[in-house]
Design an enzyme around this catalytic site. Structure first.
Site, PDB file in Angstrom:
ATOM      1  CB  CYS A  58      -2.784   4.746   7.533  1.00 50.42           C
ATOM      2  SG  CYS A  58      -3.779   5.298   6.121  1.00 50.42           S
ATOM      3  CB  CYS A  97      -0.923   0.009   1.216  1.00 53.86           C
ATOM      4  SG  CYS A  97      -2.020   1.450   1.263  1.00 53.86           S
ATOM      5  CB  CYS A 112     -19.233  -5.238   3.621  1.00 52.42           C
ATOM      6  SG  CYS A 112     -18.508  -3.613   4.002  1.00 52.42           S
ATOM      7  CB  CYS A 144     -15.939  -7.688   5.297  1.00 51.57           C
ATOM      8  SG  CYS A 144     -17.354  -7.456   6.422  1.00 51.57           S
ATOM      9  CB  CYS A 149     -19.910   0.117   6.178  1.00 55.66           C
ATOM     10  SG  CYS A 149     -18.986  -0.605   7.553  1.00 55.66           S
TER      11      CYS A 149
END
Length: 332
Positions: free
Chosen positions: A69, A65, A141, A109, A201
């Protein structure tokens, strides 16, 4: 009648907590914690009875990624020794759905690291979701990062019920957590999702050196966004991330946070999510007097509690797992 029961009754009649009332929830004396949860349970029971929704994560792409974060072991700045792999195949996603179905999970999910999905990633998810719907009838999801409108439309057409994109923290605290995207980028993705007709969500990670006011602010922001499902994560600080060694939480405060989210978002699915086991510890069952949803199995790069232990916990509480149509018969 206690203060908390009175406040719960007012919430059920449409009252929105003042800032002072919200802060009083987070500052509730430990001796009054059970009374606070009793009030939260009255709200939870009114809208959801004693049913609990089970969710399971499939980490469809791990690591790799470009984002920074501070909480995430999969980010570009993390040195955590995690497994890294590119986007899974459709067959892998179907195997995960079968496992979820057998664990009495209602929402499957599909989560992928990265800033946003590639065209191929969306193709795989679309093909998998169509078969998952046909074979298992699970709610799906997706959590694939920042989403373009045309991608959201494709996911909706394939049968994706819900899209997760967490705010994670307040707008004020967001720059302290990541600078590779903005808080407004996250809000924009949720608006794209809503415009496509997908249920939004979005949730929070508590314990990232934010203030109590930040927690209240993000709870209110999620109400304003009208998130249907709100995952409440408690930081599981991972070695190799900027937040390594952060340890600000205790089980009692975590319960107060869950109660706050129930009082501020009374009609919404409140889900106890990542960090549940390491932060709530022996008080995990009490969390379900405020929340009505949990994850079973593992999270993204950290292990969860044994699913059999989760099922036993719900049985001991006298709560009922909310199944998808036909699941009860198939599991007999």
């Amino acid at each position: 009648m206690t203060y908390w029961m009175t406040l719960a009754g007012r919430v059920l009649n449409g009252w929105e907590l003042t800032d002072e009332e919200a802060m009083s929830v987070l500052n509730c004396p430990d001796d009054d914690l059970l009374q606070l949860l009793h009030g939260a349970f009255q709200i939870r029971k009114h809208y959801y009875g004693k049913k609990v929704k089970l969710n399971m994560i499939m980490n469809a792409k791990s690591g790799l990624c470009p984002e920074n974060c501070g909480y995430c072991s999969q980010s570009a700045i993390s040195t955590a020794p995690i497994q890294k792999y590119s986007f899974m195949t459709k067959e892998d996603l179907l195997k995960g759905a079968e496992k979820a179905y057998n664990l009495k999970v209602g929402t499957y999910c599909i989560v992928a690291s990265g800033r946003g999905p590639s065209p191929r990633d969306v193709d795989v998810v679309v093909e998998a979701v169509e078969e998952i719907k046909e074979k298992y009838g699970l709610k799906v999801c997706a959590c694939l990062g920042i989403l373009k409108p045309e991608q959201a439309v494709r996911l909706k057409s394939a049968g994706v019920d819900r899209y997760n994109h967490n705010l994670n923290t307040s707008k004020e605290h967001h720059p302290s957590i990541t600078t590779s995207h903005t808080y407004d980028n996250r809000v924009s993705t949720l608006e794209v999702v809503k415009d496509a007709g997908i249920s939004p969500c979005s949730g929070v990670i508590v314990g990232m050196k934010e203030t109590k006011k930040d927690v209240i602010n993000v709870a209110r922001s999620l109400k304003a966004i009208d998130a249907d499902s709100i995952p409440v994560n408690f930081l599981h600080a991972i070695a190799g991330t900027p937040l390594e060694g952060t340890d600000e939480l205790n089980p009692r405060y975590c319960l107060k946070v869950l109660a706050l989210f129930r009082y501020i978002n009374p009609t919404k699915e409140i889900r106890i999510s990542g960090g549940r086991e390491v932060n709530l510890r022996s008080l995990q069952p009490l969390g379900l007097y405020a929340a009505n949803s949990i994850f079973v199995g593992d999270y993204l790069t950290t292990e969860g509690q044994e699913s059999t232990a989760d099922h036993k916990m719900l049985e001991d509480l006298g709560f009922e797992i909310e199944l998808v149509p036909g699941q009860a018969e198939a599991l007999c």
